[in-house]
Write an enzyme that holds these catalytic residues in place. Sequence first.
Site, PDB file in Angstrom:
ATOM      1  N   HIS A  75      -7.660 -11.276   6.704  1.00 25.11           N
ATOM      2  CA  HIS A  75      -7.180 -10.777   5.410  1.00 25.11           C
ATOM      3  C   HIS A  75      -7.750  -9.412   5.024  1.00 25.11           C
ATOM      4  CE1 HIS A  75      -6.955 -15.243   5.105  1.00 25.11           C
ATOM      5  NE2 HIS A  75      -5.806 -14.975   4.530  1.00 25.11           N
ATOM      6  N   CYS A  97      -6.956  -7.971  10.380  1.00 25.91           N
ATOM      7  CA  CYS A  97      -5.693  -7.761  11.101  1.00 25.91           C
ATOM      8  C   CYS A  97      -5.390  -6.263  11.172  1.00 25.91           C
ATOM      9  CB  CYS A  97      -4.568  -8.487  10.371  1.00 25.91           C
ATOM     10  SG  CYS A  97      -2.932  -8.120  11.034  1.00 25.91           S
ATOM     11  N   GLU A 129      -6.373 -10.897   0.758  1.00 26.47           N
ATOM     12  CA  GLU A 129      -5.811  -9.622   1.250  1.00 26.47           C
ATOM     13  C   GLU A 129      -5.611  -8.638   0.107  1.00 26.47           C
ATOM     14  OE1 GLU A 129      -1.697  -7.727   2.858  1.00 26.47           O
ATOM     15  OE2 GLU A 129      -2.124  -9.752   3.588  1.00 26.47           O
ATOM     16  N   CYS A 196       4.625  -7.478   6.941  1.00 29.41           N
ATOM     17  CA  CYS A 196       4.485  -7.704   8.388  1.00 29.41           C
ATOM     18  C   CYS A 196       5.752  -8.349   8.933  1.00 29.41           C
ATOM     19  CB  CYS A 196       3.272  -8.601   8.653  1.00 29.41           C
ATOM     20  SG  CYS A 196       3.083  -9.032  10.389  1.00 29.41           S
ATOM     21  N   ASN A 226       1.784 -17.616   2.646  1.00 30.03           N
ATOM     22  CA  ASN A 226       2.856 -17.540   3.634  1.00 30.03           C
ATOM     23  C   ASN A 226       3.496 -18.913   3.832  1.00 30.03           C
ATOM     24  OD1 ASN A 226       2.695 -18.198   6.927  1.00 30.03           O
ATOM     25  ND2 ASN A 226       4.206 -16.683   6.306  1.00 30.03           N
ATOM     26  N   SER A 268      -0.662 -19.601   9.528  1.00 31.21           N
ATOM     27  CA  SER A 268      -2.046 -20.095   9.566  1.00 31.21           C
ATOM     28  C   SER A 268      -2.122 -21.532  10.084  1.00 31.21           C
ATOM     29  CB  SER A 268      -2.649 -20.033   8.152  1.00 31.21           C
ATOM     30  OG  SER A 268      -1.803 -20.669   7.219  1.00 31.21           O
TER      31      SER A 268
END
Length: 288
Positions: A75, A97, A129, A196, A226, A268
């Site tokens: 994150h 990331c 994040e 993304c 997500n 995840s």
Amino acid sequence: MIEVEIDKSSGFCFGVTRAITKAEEELAAGGTLYCLGDIVHNSMEVDRLHRKGLVTIDHEQLKKLHNVKVLLRAHGEPPETYEVARQNHIEIIDATCPVVLQLHKRIEKQYESNPNAQIVIFGKNGHAEVLGLVGQTQGEAIVVENLEDVKKLDFSRDTYLYSQTTKNLDEFHHIIAYIQQHIAPGAVFNSFDTICRQVANRMPHIAEFASLHDMVLFVSGRKSSNGKVLFHECLRVNPNSYLIDRPEDIRKISLKGVHSIGICGATSTPKWLMEKCADYIRNCTREQ
């Protein structure tokens, strides 16, 4: 016999895979490894790594540590975290990331070039994040979660819009359109699609996958942003969709009259957990 299919496109994204690989490599080398926050928003995977020796800490605990190794998860983190680590002689294992890291640099550069502008981030307030992204602007960035938040912006100011990497692309486009319609004459507005594609591209795929089965079991940790987005897409296409975070949750769901079950998950969600859910169903049907 119920037919069970695991979605081949579900499971860890590149960023999460990279973070977990780094953690496992460090743990295999011996010594104590701390992780700042849950390494991934999935309690089963967090428990698995805890058993290997990974110790989860929060930011207050970080301040009290010295001369240790701390892993930063995918994150990302704000600049203050790196400063605490420097002062306390903490070795950072940085698993941020690369997509998030690039976004940090873009926001920081934009902020430094025009600190009086309004930097807006479409994301979830308090999400790890998002905290890292806001940190690139010395806390000045404005977080919007929905269109109602967007209406409160100052449209007379230059505005630069970014997005948390895992947000919904359609929602982002609605926000762009609203700002374009309301930005004052003479004020600059630029938007940057920072979602993304590994996540965004899963939306149409998971919708198609959900439509192919009598029932969908979406495996995800309850904290996963997500996961919530992808599960609601399953639910939209197939009302017979259920959010579970472990195989034992399946016992609460009636499988009567079901001939095919699709198992899928968040970025995840580990593959091994989806496989355990599939095995649980197969064992249940054998016993009946």
